[in-house]
Enzyme design. Sequence first.
Site, mmCIF file in Angstrom:
data_model
loop_
_atom_site.group_PDB
_atom_site.id
_atom_site.type_symbol
_atom_site.label_atom_id
_atom_site.label_comp_id
_atom_site.label_asym_id
_atom_site.label_seq_id
_atom_site.Cartn_x
_atom_site.Cartn_y
_atom_site.Cartn_z
ATOM 1 C CE LYS A 87 -4.095 -2.016 2.195
ATOM 2 N NZ LYS A 87 -3.588 -3.387 2.290
ATOM 3 C CD GLU B 264 -6.174 6.568 3.235
ATOM 4 O OE1 GLU B 264 -5.183 6.538 2.501
ATOM 5 O OE2 GLU B 264 -7.265 6.040 2.917
ATOM 6 N NE ARG C 21 -6.418 -10.421 -3.821
ATOM 7 C CZ ARG C 21 -7.647 -9.965 -3.625
ATOM 8 N NH1 ARG C 21 -8.604 -10.263 -4.492
ATOM 9 N NH2 ARG C 21 -7.943 -9.201 -2.590
#
Length: 496
Positions: A122, A205, A297
């Site tokens: 991330k 965040e 994926r």
Amino acid sequence: MRPTALPFTKVLIANRGEIACRVEDTLKEMGITSVAVFHDSERKARFVQLADEAHEIVGETPVAAYLDGGQIIEIALSSGAEAIHPGYGFLSENADFARQVSEAGLVFIGPEPASIELMGDKITSRKFAEEHGVPVAQSVLTDGDLDGFVKKASAIGFPLLIKASAGGGGKGMSIVHSADELAESARVAASEAERYFADSTIYAERYVEKPRHIEVQVVGDGNGNVVHLFERECSIQRRFQKIIEEAPSAGLADELRDRICEAAVRLASAANYRNAGTVEFILAPDGAFYFLEMNTRLQVEHPVSEMITGIDLVRMQIEIAAGLPLGVSQDDIGVSGHAIECRICAEVPERDFMPATGKVLELDPPAASHIRFENGLVEGHYVTLSFDSMLAKLVVHGENRKAAIDCTVEALRETVLLGVETNLDYLSRVADHPVFRDGALHTGFVTEHEQDLVAPPPDEMERDAALLAAALAFREFRTLVFDAPDPYASMGGWRN
């Protein structure tokens, strides 16, 4: 014109349950032999029965067996498989496993290891996105100094979203509304991240109030060609985990849709991405959107994209892994109608979605050309806590969103799954909720409408009728109640 030769003759599926069945279906359509791997606890599972070949894997726990990449590669080699499809979860985003597969002379049906490392993390992916002009929410990363992290995070402003850098599924994630709770939330998040992903790195965040979760399905061939299959709406979540997804997103303006999809393609192109992937965004009420992460994926919710575009994503994965270029251009891909997917889980919504266990006594899903019921269940299958609670996916297609919702509600109510508690009724209440029908969605929908979604008190007559119907469905019960016992049965028809 695409080559008619098959890309592989035999593929091993390094997964289980409904996704293994899903991959087996496409392999069968392509004329490719499927190889399943299974833990002893799932010897009679549906995915084992559907496979052309099946081999047992061992481990201290069932999950440990499916995470043993070395053992799986050995089986692939000994079985004569040329490629491995990882499905999702387990080893699907493990760059080391992808690398080991290639080193063993096999093909990994997924992105390059370098792409998994770049976009699967991330923190790294956020920096990469920012470098390529994709909007990213303001954030701060831990550097081992918890006090310093708390100070920097507080400076961003509240509310904040605390997240684990590695992994997903809502683990190590929490919303913080004040400085008073920040330090403890950060400590707990780091602990969870270490426990689940062996990496205690977390970041904070700025949390967008009432955001929508929008994701874009992308596919690249590794040769600079990347297309998107439009966006999916994934805002209906419980405990940060999706339970209903749909495509296209409800009420998204065409101009905003184009900008979000273009940002996803730009990011995948910059990464020279190969195979299927999903770029996820948070969409604020004011129309601003921010990069969230990229899943390198196949996604659980990929069927809704398939149903509105008519494209088989698993087939695309296999062909790209074999070195074929993309068989479609962006102009070839359009949207037809609306699709909704519901994740049917073994859980008790009334008890904070606590996982449930039990033996599947009867399974009778609805069947129609516009319905897909993807599952790995057979009657007699025992649902344990060893794996994720998702049992099946009900996916419907309608000519528009209203038609898709109507079909979803009807199909959920028609689905019979006895022996283990599920969220079937809960999902039907969500899908039939007037606010859901209006498309006023955000990730806090389940919490905001919690009282509306509570199960109504049971109707005793309805309950008794359901119990009687369930009893009559069992041959042993019918035999015991209605069949004449010996020696009377041998006497033929007689009356007292």
